[in-house]
Write a protein that holds these residues in place. Structure first.
Motif, PDB file in Angstrom:
ATOM      1  N   GLY A  19       0.784  -1.219   0.000  1.00 57.15           N
ATOM      2  CA  GLY A  19       0.000   0.000   0.000  1.00 57.15           C
ATOM      3  C   GLY A  19       0.815   1.268   0.000  1.00 57.15           C
ATOM      4  O   GLY A  19       2.048   1.269   0.033  1.00 57.15           O
ATOM      5  N   PRO A  42      -5.433  -6.044   4.210  1.00 56.74           N
ATOM      6  CA  PRO A  42      -6.202  -5.559   3.043  1.00 56.74           C
ATOM      7  C   PRO A  42      -7.125  -4.390   3.376  1.00 56.74           C
ATOM      8  O   PRO A  42      -7.260  -3.455   2.576  1.00 56.74           O
ATOM      9  N   ASP A  46      -6.730  -0.758   1.662  1.00 60.62           N
ATOM     10  CA  ASP A  46      -7.876  -0.195   0.931  1.00 60.62           C
ATOM     11  C   ASP A  46      -8.274   1.170   1.480  1.00 60.62           C
ATOM     12  O   ASP A  46      -8.825   1.999   0.736  1.00 60.62           O
TER      13      ASP A  46
END
Length: 268
Positions: A19, A42, A46
């Motif tokens: 990320g 995740p 996100d």
């Protein structure tokens, strides 16, 4: 999986990064792997965060051969990783990793933007003074690995993740690597007194997440309140959950983590 290594003099610490955005560094507890955060990463990525997850010394893909495996050692490792990645971080610490996180925040406050502590051990367990001796006996080979496997399953009293058997197999495989079993046993002898002694020195936003049925504490709710009160933080109690609420009930823990991170970074 793209594993990187941080050289720490007498050995290397394994980590991986995903990320972009403000940095979050997550460290697991003793006997665990960085994949303890497989349901957490995740959601944070996100939400716009750069997430680094690391293995403790003598666990997972990290090396053996260190001279110490305690909270302070793990705290120095997470601070070194923050330096290496080049920006301050919010630290997410589970179990023993929470004690290391508290120590790190007290030691280098300018490097730590916030703390999220899951099932936190920030002081030595209250209870039977014979427990350290019994634990050493329990973890003696040849029965030690089987005893740890059986005990580990009890840490998920609510809704164990569907992949728990596979995750536990990865842990068992890790403990057979190199001298990992000896490293793990040394880690179990950790005292959390260095973390407790520095609770009053921590002045950073804090979120405490505690499973209400965490079997590692005589009264998990009371322990969660103790930690949150000492750190002047927010407390999230997760009903029916045990020692790993982020794996049992990610639909409860992940939104709370994202909201906390967004507040820390002024995003909402």
């Amino acid at each position: 999986m793209n594993v990187s290594y941080l050289e720490r003099g007498t050995g290397r610490i394994a980590y991986e990064v995903r990320g972009d955005g403000p940095l979050v560094v997550a460290l697991p507890g003793m006997g665990e792997l960085r994949s303890a955060y497989r349901f957490t990463v995740p959601a944070l990525v996100d939400a716009g965060y750069r997430v680094a997850v690391m293995d403790l010394r003598g666990h997972g893909d990290s090396d053996d051969g260190f001279t110490s495996y305690d909270d302070v050692a793990a705290g120095t490792d997470v601070l070194a990783l923050i330096d290496h990645l080049g920006q301050p971080a919010t630290i997410v610490g589970s179990s023993m990793g929470a004690g290391a996180s508290v120590w790190a925040a007290a030691e280098e406050p300018t490097k730590v933007t916030g703390l999220a502590l899951l099932g936190p051990f920030v002081r030595d367990p209250q209870g039977n003074p014979l427990m350290p001796f019994l634990l050493r006996l329990l973890l003696t080979k040849p029965w030690g690995p089987a005893a740890w496997r059986a005990y580990y399953r009890t840490l998920y009293p609510g809704r164990p993740p569907a992949d728990l058997t596979e995750h536990l197999a990865r842990i068992q495989q890790s403990l057979r690597r190199g001298d990992h079993w000896r490293s793990f046993v040394r880690t179990t002898r950790t005292s959390h007194r260095p973390a407790e002694e520095r609770l009053g020195q921590v002045d950073t936003p804090t979120l405490v997440v505690m499973g209400e049925k965490d079997p590692d504490f005589p009264d998990a709710t009371a322990e969660g309140r103790f930690v949150a009160d000492r750190l002047k933080g927010e407390l999230l109690l997760v009903p029916n959950s045990g020692h790993y609420p982020m794996a049992e009930y990610p639909e409860i823990v992940n939104p709370a983590l994202v909201r906390f991170l967004d507040r820390v970074h002024g995003r909402g």
